[in-house]
Design a protein around this motif. Structure first.
Motif, PDB file in Angstrom:
ATOM      1  N   ARG A 214       0.722  -1.370  -0.015  1.00  0.00           N
ATOM      2  CA  ARG A 214       0.008  -0.017  -0.026  1.00  0.00           C
ATOM      3  C   ARG A 214       0.813   1.126  -0.011  1.00  0.00           C
ATOM      4  O   ARG A 214       0.665   2.392  -0.621  1.00  0.00           O
ATOM      5  CB  ARG A 214      -0.894  -0.011   1.165  1.00  0.00           C
ATOM      6  CG  ARG A 214      -1.740   1.327   1.449  1.00  0.00           C
ATOM      7  CD  ARG A 214      -2.639   1.307   2.546  1.00  0.00           C
ATOM      8  NE  ARG A 214      -3.227   2.617   2.692  1.00  0.00           N
ATOM      9  CZ  ARG A 214      -4.343   2.766   2.170  1.00  0.00           C
ATOM     10  NH1 ARG A 214      -5.007   2.203   1.323  1.00  0.00           N
ATOM     11  NH2 ARG A 214      -4.801   4.095   2.139  1.00  0.00           N
ATOM     12  N   VAL A 215       2.007   1.347   0.839  1.00  0.00           N
ATOM     13  CA  VAL A 215       2.819   2.305   1.015  1.00  0.00           C
ATOM     14  C   VAL A 215       3.353   2.737  -0.638  1.00  0.00           C
ATOM     15  O   VAL A 215       3.262   3.777  -0.995  1.00  0.00           O
ATOM     16  CB  VAL A 215       3.871   2.421   1.866  1.00  0.00           C
ATOM     17  CG1 VAL A 215       4.893   3.453   2.149  1.00  0.00           C
ATOM     18  CG2 VAL A 215       3.274   2.331   3.438  1.00  0.00           C
ATOM     19  N   ARG A 217       2.480   1.943  -3.487  1.00  0.00           N
ATOM     20  CA  ARG A 217       1.191   2.281  -4.260  1.00  0.00           C
ATOM     21  C   ARG A 217       0.839   3.824  -3.943  1.00  0.00           C
ATOM     22  O   ARG A 217       0.764   4.489  -5.081  1.00  0.00           O
ATOM     23  CB  ARG A 217       0.013   1.597  -4.126  1.00  0.00           C
ATOM     24  CG  ARG A 217       0.111   0.155  -4.896  1.00  0.00           C
ATOM     25  CD  ARG A 217      -1.187  -0.740  -4.536  1.00  0.00           C
ATOM     26  NE  ARG A 217      -0.978  -1.864  -5.383  1.00  0.00           N
ATOM     27  CZ  ARG A 217      -2.219  -2.954  -5.210  1.00  0.00           C
ATOM     28  NH1 ARG A 217      -3.193  -2.721  -4.400  1.00  0.00           N
ATOM     29  NH2 ARG A 217      -2.035  -4.112  -5.988  1.00  0.00           N
ATOM     30  N   LEU A 218       0.881   4.291  -2.708  1.00  0.00           N
ATOM     31  CA  LEU A 218       0.485   5.437  -2.452  1.00  0.00           C
ATOM     32  C   LEU A 218       1.793   6.387  -3.040  1.00  0.00           C
ATOM     33  O   LEU A 218       1.342   7.439  -3.402  1.00  0.00           O
ATOM     34  CB  LEU A 218       0.363   5.407  -1.068  1.00  0.00           C
ATOM     35  CG  LEU A 218       0.052   6.927  -0.388  1.00  0.00           C
ATOM     36  CD1 LEU A 218      -1.378   7.426  -0.803  1.00  0.00           C
ATOM     37  CD2 LEU A 218       0.184   6.925   1.216  1.00  0.00           C
ATOM     38  N   CYS A 219       2.827   6.141  -2.950  1.00  0.00           N
ATOM     39  CA  CYS A 219       4.156   6.971  -3.279  1.00  0.00           C
ATOM     40  C   CYS A 219       3.942   6.939  -4.663  1.00  0.00           C
ATOM     41  O   CYS A 219       4.358   8.240  -5.252  1.00  0.00           O
ATOM     42  CB  CYS A 219       5.288   6.363  -2.711  1.00  0.00           C
ATOM     43  SG  CYS A 219       5.690   6.381  -1.256  1.00  0.00           S
ATOM     44  N   LEU A 222       1.135   9.780  -5.383  1.00  0.00           N
ATOM     45  CA  LEU A 222       1.702  10.937  -5.179  1.00  0.00           C
ATOM     46  C   LEU A 222       2.706  11.438  -6.270  1.00  0.00           C
ATOM     47  O   LEU A 222       2.447  12.733  -6.670  1.00  0.00           O
ATOM     48  CB  LEU A 222       2.206  10.737  -3.930  1.00  0.00           C
ATOM     49  CG  LEU A 222       1.447  10.830  -2.415  1.00  0.00           C
ATOM     50  CD1 LEU A 222       2.379  10.556  -1.283  1.00  0.00           C
ATOM     51  CD2 LEU A 222       0.589  12.207  -2.590  1.00  0.00           C
ATOM     52  N   THR A 256      -5.493  11.888  -3.319  1.00  0.00           N
ATOM     53  CA  THR A 256      -4.380  10.985  -2.836  1.00  0.00           C
ATOM     54  C   THR A 256      -3.967  11.365  -1.511  1.00  0.00           C
ATOM     55  O   THR A 256      -3.674  10.582  -0.526  1.00  0.00           O
ATOM     56  CB  THR A 256      -3.539  10.951  -3.953  1.00  0.00           C
ATOM     57  OG1 THR A 256      -4.023  10.580  -5.197  1.00  0.00           O
ATOM     58  CG2 THR A 256      -2.160   9.886  -3.616  1.00  0.00           C
ATOM     59  N   ASN A 259      -5.564  10.167   1.748  1.00  0.00           N
ATOM     60  CA  ASN A 259      -5.611   8.918   2.322  1.00  0.00           C
ATOM     61  C   ASN A 259      -4.655   8.717   3.455  1.00  0.00           C
ATOM     62  O   ASN A 259      -3.878   9.745   3.745  1.00  0.00           O
ATOM     63  CB  ASN A 259      -4.977   8.089   1.230  1.00  0.00           C
ATOM     64  CG  ASN A 259      -6.024   7.855   0.200  1.00  0.00           C
ATOM     65  OD1 ASN A 259      -7.161   7.109   0.222  1.00  0.00           O
ATOM     66  ND2 ASN A 259      -5.928   8.280  -1.003  1.00  0.00           N
ATOM     67  N   ILE A 261      -1.556   6.673   5.171  1.00  0.00           N
ATOM     68  CA  ILE A 261      -0.224   6.018   4.711  1.00  0.00           C
ATOM     69  C   ILE A 261      -0.396   4.534   4.694  1.00  0.00           C
ATOM     70  O   ILE A 261      -0.188   3.827   3.769  1.00  0.00           O
ATOM     71  CB  ILE A 261       1.000   6.597   5.117  1.00  0.00           C
ATOM     72  CG1 ILE A 261       1.195   8.047   4.755  1.00  0.00           C
ATOM     73  CG2 ILE A 261       2.072   5.696   4.523  1.00  0.00           C
ATOM     74  CD1 ILE A 261       2.298   8.660   5.365  1.00  0.00           C
ATOM     75  N   VAL A 272      -0.733  11.567   5.479  1.00  0.00           N
ATOM     76  CA  VAL A 272       0.288  11.958   4.147  1.00  0.00           C
ATOM     77  C   VAL A 272       0.699  13.239   4.678  1.00  0.00           C
ATOM     78  O   VAL A 272       1.845  13.897   4.695  1.00  0.00           O
ATOM     79  CB  VAL A 272      -0.137  11.953   2.836  1.00  0.00           C
ATOM     80  CG1 VAL A 272       0.778  12.287   1.706  1.00  0.00           C
ATOM     81  CG2 VAL A 272      -0.612  10.394   2.540  1.00  0.00           C
ATOM     82  N   CYS A 313       9.138  10.722  -2.244  1.00  0.00           N
ATOM     83  CA  CYS A 313       8.397   9.487  -2.732  1.00  0.00           C
ATOM     84  C   CYS A 313       9.662   8.715  -3.544  1.00  0.00           C
ATOM     85  O   CYS A 313       9.542   7.701  -3.924  1.00  0.00           O
ATOM     86  CB  CYS A 313       7.498   9.524  -3.554  1.00  0.00           C
ATOM     87  SG  CYS A 313       5.928  10.222  -2.781  1.00  0.00           S
ATOM     88  N   THR A 317       8.445   4.045  -5.115  1.00  0.00           N
ATOM     89  CA  THR A 317       7.585   3.930  -5.899  1.00  0.00           C
ATOM     90  C   THR A 317       7.760   2.790  -6.779  1.00  0.00           C
ATOM     91  O   THR A 317       8.877   2.290  -6.713  1.00  0.00           O
ATOM     92  CB  THR A 317       7.625   5.199  -6.843  1.00  0.00           C
ATOM     93  OG1 THR A 317       8.774   5.179  -7.718  1.00  0.00           O
ATOM     94  CG2 THR A 317       7.157   6.756  -6.251  1.00  0.00           C
TER      95      THR A 317
END
Length: 321
Positions: A214-215, A217-219, A222, A256, A259, A261, A272, A313, A317
């Motif tokens: 998840r982290v 994907r979030l990065c 972003l 985004t 959300n 993290i 975030v 990020c 990523t």
């Protein structure tokens, strides 16, 4: 006569008295305020250690000690604030991170003591305490994250959010295993309990892996949305009629940023960016839109913040997940 009575009543009003007391403290030197703030910190720690060492089970005494600690902690922070504000920015960042460092250190020490010292003698109590650590961090653990210097501290939040969440999962897992082991000791269904323990362990391992995924994907999201918004802002400066594209790019980035993290829950997890920082960035983007690309200062401020998001990020990523 009536006015004199009203003035006298106002002078003895609790709010007015509190303001005068606060002003009287602020009139003293920064060193004097810091000294009393440190004294309150020492008093808070002393009271908590005394309650723990005495081992009282009185709910009234525990509630009183907790209330005392909360009040003195707030007062100590208020008294120490002038000294902190006079320090260089780098020193301020270090000091304002102290609550987070203390929370992680004390929680880790508590878990180690429970697992190594208490668990062999009292599995039921150890299980309850480990569940308490899991529940507390899940509901409030992110409350110790400092909200100041939000962009500068974003790399640290991205770096530690997943390991901390996984460590808390392990606490809950150990609690469950201790509980199952307690019931398994005198049970004829030994094989069933072993199977349940293995299933729970594999489930927690899977959930922990998903936190790291998840982290990343979030990065990735972003980085992509911040990059898109930078490009749209540059196009907007050349063609002011491209306002709608900037609004769409900012909407995607804002969703985004809203959300957590390490979790998909709104009530639990590490932010975030703080809500106030997201709102500030929102106003800056729309100030740049209203200026139609002519305000270079606002444009540079927005782009600088977006680039800080992208820098945070770097190395985290993964476009393939």
């Amino acid at each position: 006569m009536i006015q004199s009575i009203q003035h006298a009543a106002a002078a003895f009003h609790p709010t007015a008295a509190a303001r005068r007391g606060a002003q009287w403290m602020r009139d003293h030197s920064t060193t004097w305020q810091a000294g009393w703030g440190c004294a309150l910190v020492v008093a808070t720690i002393t009271v908590q250690f005394t309650v723990v060492l005495v081992g009282t089970s009185s709910l009234a005494l525990l509630s009183l000690s907790l209330a005392f600690s909360v009040v003195t902690s707030i007062a100590a922070a208020w008294l120490l604030r002038p000294m902190i504000e006079e320090l260089p920015r780098k020193s301020q960042r270090r000091l304002t991170a102290a609550p987070l460092v203390a929370y992680i250190s004390l929680t880790a020490l508590f878990v180690v003591c429970v697992a190594l010292l208490l668990a062999p003698a009292d599995r039921a109590m150890a299980t309850m305490l480990l569940f308490l650590v899991w529940a507390y961090h899940s509901l409030y653990g992110s409350g110790v994250e400092p909200s100041s210097w939000a962009y500068e501290r974003l790399p640290g939040r991205l770096r530690r959010a997943a390991p901390l969440r996984v460590a808390v999962h392990v606490c809950g897992l150990v609690g469950v295993l201790l509980l199952l082991q307690h019931f398994r000791t005198n049970s004829p269904y030994n094989t069933v309990f072993v199977g349940v323990m293995a299933t729970v362990t594999l489930g927690v391992l899977g959930a922990s892996l998903k936190v790291f995924v998840r982290v990343r994907r979030l990065c990735a999201a972003l980085d992509q949305h911040a990059h898109t918004l930078i490009l749209e802002l540059e196009r907007f400066r050349a063609s002011p009629e491209e306002k709608h594209a900037v609004e769409e790019a900012w909407g995607a980035l804002r969703r985004t940023l809203s959300n957590k993290i390490d979790t998909g829950l709104s009530i639990s997890g590490v932010f975030v960016l703080p809500a106030a920082t997201i709102t500030e960035l929102h106003h800056l983007v729309y100030r740049a839109l209203r200026a139609s690309g002519t305000d270079d200062r606002v444009h540079r401020q927005v782009v600088a913040r977006l680039r800080m998001l992208r820098i945070a990020c770097v190395g985290r990523t993964d476009t393939l997940v």
